[in-house]
Design a protein around this motif. Structure first.
Motif, PDB file in Angstrom:
ATOM      1  N   THR A  44      36.653  38.330 -27.794  1.00  0.00           N
ATOM      2  CA  THR A  44      35.787  38.359 -26.612  1.00  0.00           C
ATOM      3  C   THR A  44      36.611  38.788 -25.398  1.00  0.00           C
ATOM      4  N   ILE A  45      36.123  39.777 -24.682  1.00  0.00           N
ATOM      5  CA  ILE A  45      36.850  40.313 -23.531  1.00  0.00           C
ATOM      6  C   ILE A  45      36.426  39.568 -22.267  1.00  0.00           C
ATOM      7  N   LEU A  46      37.397  39.039 -21.534  1.00  0.00           N
ATOM      8  CA  LEU A  46      37.134  38.340 -20.273  1.00  0.00           C
ATOM      9  C   LEU A  46      37.691  39.170 -19.120  1.00  0.00           C
ATOM     10  N   LEU A  47      36.837  39.972 -18.504  1.00  0.00           N
ATOM     11  CA  LEU A  47      37.285  40.801 -17.387  1.00  0.00           C
ATOM     12  C   LEU A  47      37.571  39.969 -16.148  1.00  0.00           C
ATOM     13  N   GLU A  48      36.718  38.991 -15.885  1.00  0.00           N
ATOM     14  CA  GLU A  48      36.884  38.099 -14.732  1.00  0.00           C
ATOM     15  C   GLU A  48      37.118  38.878 -13.434  1.00  0.00           C
ATOM     16  N   GLY A  49      36.303  39.914 -13.258  1.00  0.00           N
ATOM     17  CA  GLY A  49      36.355  40.688 -12.027  1.00  0.00           C
ATOM     18  C   GLY A  49      37.347  41.824 -12.035  1.00  0.00           C
ATOM     19  N   ARG A  50      38.128  41.982 -13.077  1.00  0.00           N
ATOM     20  CA  ARG A  50      39.110  43.056 -13.132  1.00  0.00           C
ATOM     21  C   ARG A  50      38.425  44.378 -13.486  1.00  0.00           C
ATOM     22  N   ASP A  51      38.999  45.461 -13.039  1.00  0.00           N
ATOM     23  CA  ASP A  51      38.473  46.782 -13.354  1.00  0.00           C
ATOM     24  C   ASP A  51      38.544  47.017 -14.857  1.00  0.00           C
ATOM     25  N   GLU A  52      37.431  47.452 -15.459  1.00  0.00           N
ATOM     26  CA  GLU A  52      37.352  47.550 -16.928  1.00  0.00           C
ATOM     27  C   GLU A  52      38.346  48.567 -17.470  1.00  0.00           C
ATOM     28  N   LYS A  53      38.492  49.717 -16.813  1.00  0.00           N
ATOM     29  CA  LYS A  53      39.411  50.742 -17.303  1.00  0.00           C
ATOM     30  C   LYS A  53      40.855  50.264 -17.205  1.00  0.00           C
ATOM     31  N   GLU A  54      41.169  49.606 -16.095  1.00  0.00           N
ATOM     32  CA  GLU A  54      42.523  49.092 -15.931  1.00  0.00           C
ATOM     33  C   GLU A  54      42.804  47.994 -16.949  1.00  0.00           C
ATOM     34  N   PHE A  55      41.809  47.130 -17.182  1.00  0.00           N
ATOM     35  CA  PHE A  55      41.938  46.068 -18.177  1.00  0.00           C
ATOM     36  C   PHE A  55      42.245  46.673 -19.552  1.00  0.00           C
ATOM     37  N   ARG A  56      41.475  47.679 -19.925  1.00  0.00           N
ATOM     38  CA  ARG A  56      41.648  48.303 -21.231  1.00  0.00           C
ATOM     39  C   ARG A  56      43.028  48.964 -21.346  1.00  0.00           C
ATOM     40  N   ARG A  57      43.498  49.533 -20.253  1.00  0.00           N
ATOM     41  CA  ARG A  57      44.825  50.142 -20.294  1.00  0.00           C
ATOM     42  C   ARG A  57      45.899  49.098 -20.556  1.00  0.00           C
ATOM     43  N   HIS A  58      45.783  47.931 -19.950  1.00  0.00           N
ATOM     44  CA  HIS A  58      46.750  46.862 -20.174  1.00  0.00           C
ATOM     45  C   HIS A  58      46.683  46.369 -21.618  1.00  0.00           C
ATOM     46  N   VAL A  59      45.477  46.290 -22.156  1.00  0.00           N
ATOM     47  CA  VAL A  59      45.324  45.896 -23.560  1.00  0.00           C
ATOM     48  C   VAL A  59      45.981  46.929 -24.467  1.00  0.00           C
ATOM     49  N   ALA A  60      45.825  48.194 -24.113  1.00  0.00           N
ATOM     50  CA  ALA A  60      46.421  49.266 -24.907  1.00  0.00           C
ATOM     51  C   ALA A  60      47.948  49.167 -24.945  1.00  0.00           C
ATOM     52  N   VAL A  61      48.550  48.683 -23.868  1.00  0.00           N
ATOM     53  CA  VAL A  61      50.004  48.488 -23.854  1.00  0.00           C
ATOM     54  C   VAL A  61      50.415  47.502 -24.942  1.00  0.00           C
ATOM     55  N   GLN A  62      49.644  46.411 -25.068  1.00  0.00           N
ATOM     56  CA  GLN A  62      49.945  45.420 -26.110  1.00  0.00           C
ATOM     57  C   GLN A  62      49.699  45.993 -27.505  1.00  0.00           C
ATOM     58  N   ALA A  63      48.655  46.806 -27.655  1.00  0.00           N
ATOM     59  CA  ALA A  63      48.390  47.434 -28.949  1.00  0.00           C
ATOM     60  C   ALA A  63      49.560  48.334 -29.347  1.00  0.00           C
ATOM     61  N   GLN A  64      50.059  49.096 -28.391  1.00  0.00           N
ATOM     62  CA  GLN A  64      51.192  49.971 -28.675  1.00  0.00           C
ATOM     63  C   GLN A  64      52.424  49.148 -29.058  1.00  0.00           C
ATOM     64  N   MET A  65      52.624  48.017 -28.386  1.00  0.00           N
ATOM     65  CA  MET A  65      53.760  47.163 -28.714  1.00  0.00           C
ATOM     66  C   MET A  65      53.602  46.539 -30.098  1.00  0.00           C
ATOM     67  N   GLU A  66      52.392  46.100 -30.442  1.00  0.00           N
ATOM     68  CA  GLU A  66      52.190  45.524 -31.771  1.00  0.00           C
ATOM     69  C   GLU A  66      52.551  46.520 -32.861  1.00  0.00           C
ATOM     70  N   ILE A  67      52.031  47.736 -32.744  1.00  0.00           N
ATOM     71  CA  ILE A  67      52.295  48.750 -33.767  1.00  0.00           C
ATOM     72  C   ILE A  67      53.775  49.119 -33.791  1.00  0.00           C
ATOM     73  N   GLY A  68      54.339  49.379 -32.610  1.00  0.00           N
ATOM     74  CA  GLY A  68      55.728  49.814 -32.546  1.00  0.00           C
ATOM     75  C   GLY A  68      56.703  48.753 -33.020  1.00  0.00           C
ATOM     76  N   LEU A  69      56.499  47.503 -32.592  1.00  0.00           N
ATOM     77  CA  LEU A  69      57.401  46.433 -33.011  1.00  0.00           C
ATOM     78  C   LEU A  69      57.285  46.164 -34.505  1.00  0.00           C
ATOM     79  N   GLU A  70      56.062  46.213 -35.033  1.00  0.00           N
ATOM     80  CA  GLU A  70      55.906  45.977 -36.471  1.00  0.00           C
ATOM     81  C   GLU A  70      56.599  47.076 -37.278  1.00  0.00           C
TER      82      GLU A  70
END
Length: 498
Positions: free
Chosen positions: A238-264
């Motif tokens: 469940t995505i909790l934006l809590e007032g944050r910009d949706e595109k910016e939020f998704r970009r931050h999530v993408a950073v973690q996705a890239q780290m998960e794949i790269g670190l694994e």
């Protein structure tokens, strides 16, 4: 995802040729029946493999060395159906290097009062043979697990299953390799330790890598792979934006996705099963790995915060020990944060900055983004949830300079009285046994860390058996703990383990 190995356990029955071939034929038949029943019980997580009856020094030694060399064999279950002279077992036991279970049972549940004669007595004398066998273990000062009971009882099956999980932890310990991204947090004592002694004692390899080697692996991940994983996140959580910009939020999530794949991929390439990071040395990382580490833990990797390699290795071992367990509730890295000291409601709020494994989650799991004062990086995305209720164990492995000590505390997890909407991390809340006052005091007296390897799915007995197999001290904090007795135990142990 780290694959699960299909381990087996050998079943070896002891006897000798004093009573003739007919008796030996019965011994073999009976042991096969027991093995088939164990495998059919539905309780055991691994297969039991029958082996021919052991009646000579040469055969015993040969069988145990074959077990040593068989990569699929995680341990041996032994049973003395009749009388097996224990001197025949000395060389085999001295050369054997894997976990061993002494199953003290007998083929017949009940004495056949109307028909019993000396032939029956000679053939069915586990009460005699197992004592001879047990004596030589004590004489050799060899570690073994003893389980007593009728072989077809469900409780015996459960105890064997429990021991099997511990045996896997012993075997897998020598395969644990911990990747240290940078060093541990400066000036912190408990995350330090003797890595050479850890490799001698546990088999762990603990190696350091420059942060930016890991960064390069992360940056090499393609945008297509990142986008696919982000879509998985958005469909699963469940995505909790809590007032944050949706595109910016998704970009931050993408950073973690890239780290998960790269670190694994980095871990797989270098053959590591556990990882530590440190918020004080993030190099070229855009964020502190949060959601990425949580997901890696869920896949079976060990983790320790602030460079805590001992806890990372323990989390890995405990995850391996619980693989395949029915209705598993989860295992995670955890940290003590703050107390609730209201009478009758005492407990410890457990969490970490970001890295708590979602395997212990109860109910919905959210993705949130919040500023993190430590690390001086952009707001990291993390999974936020509350944990399951029920009993669990918290384990802390500490280095006392001249030895390791494993502290094991039974804890009772429950929900907090009220939600904590402003706390943007995953949490657990537990009361240590026997209560907060005694449990916390005993933990501090034993030198326990603020980091723990926590599990709902393992018992204090299993972790204590693991420690015994490793030749290290284990202390238990549970419903029977008193401070007076606990202090004495620490004093006695300091003499025994020096």
């Amino acid at each position: 995802m780290i694959p699960q190995k299909n381990y087996q356990f050998w079943f070896c029955t002891g006897s000798q040729d004093l009573y003739g071939d007919e008796c030996l034929a019965h011994v073999a038949e009976h042991s096969k029946i027991i093995v088939n029943a164990l495998n059919a019980s539905g309780e055991l997580p691994y297969e039991v493999v029958w082996k021919p009856t052991l009646i000579t020094n040469e055969l015993i030694r040969k069988t145990f060395n074959e077990a040593n060399n068989d990569e699929n064999c995680a341990g041996v279950i032994t049973w003395m159906h009749t009388f097996s002279p224990a001197k025949s077992w000395i060389l085999g036991l001295q050369e054997y290097r894997k976990p061993l279970l002494h199953l003290h049972t007998q083929f017949n549940r009940e004495i056949p009062y109307d028909t019993i004669d000396m032939d029956f007595m000679n053939e069915n004398q586990a009460a005699h043979g197992d004592r001879e066998y047990g004596h030589i273990f004590s004489r050799l000062d060899k570690v073994r697990k003893v389980i007593v009971g009728f072989w077809d009882d469900r409780e015996v099956h459960r105890q064997i299953a429990s021991w099997m999980s511990t045996a896997i932890g012993v075997i897998e310990s020598s395969h644990v390799r911990v990747m240290r991204i940078a060093d541990n947090m400066r000036n912190v004592a408990v995350t330090e330790g003797d890595k050479v002694e850890a490799q001698i004692r546990f088999g762990w390899e603990v190696d350091a890598y420059p942060v930016n080697e890991a960064v390069e692996a992360v940056q090499a991940v393609s945008q297509a792979d990142v986008d696919a994983l982000v879509e998985e996140y958005y469909s699963k959580y469940t995505i909790l934006l809590e007032g944050r910009d949706e595109k910016e939020f998704r970009r931050h999530v993408a950073v973690q996705a890239q780290m998960e794949i790269g670190l694994e991929r980095f871990l797989e390439e270098k053959n590591y099963q556990a990882i530590v990071t440190h918020f004080g040395d993030l190099g070229g990382f855009q964020q502190l790995p949060g959601l990425a580490i949580q997901r890696l833990m869920e896949k079976g990797y060990g983790f320790g915060g602030e460079g805590d390699w001992k806890t990372a290795a323990m989390v890995r071992i405990m995850k391996i020990m619980t693989q395949g367990k029915k209705d598993a509730k989860g295992t995670s890295f955890m940290e003590d944060y703050t107390y609730n000291l209201v009478p009758g409601k005492e407990g410890i709020l457990e969490a970490h900055m970001l890295e708590v494994c979602p395997s212990i989650a109860d109910g919905p799991i959210y993705i949130k983004e919040q500023p993190l004062s430590m690390g001086d990086r952009e707001d990291p995305a993390r999974l936020v949830f509350t944990s399951k209720e029920g009993p669990g164990i918290a384990a802390s492995l500490i280095d006392l300079g001249n030895r390791f000590r494993l502290i094991i505390n039974d804890v009772d997890c429950r929900k907090t009285e009220k939600p904590m909407p402003k706390l943007p991390v995953a949490t657990n809340f537990w009361t240590p046994q026997p209560n907060l006052q005694v449990g916390a005091q005993a933990w501090i007296l034993a030198g326990g860390a603020h980091h723990t390897a926590f599990s709902y799915d393992l018992t204090a007995e299993q972790m204590g058996d693991w420690a015994e197999s490793m030749g290290i001290e284990a202390v238990y904090i549970d419903k029977d703990t008193t401070i007076r007795q606990f202090k004495n135990e620490l004093r006695w142990n300091s003499i025994y383990y020096r």
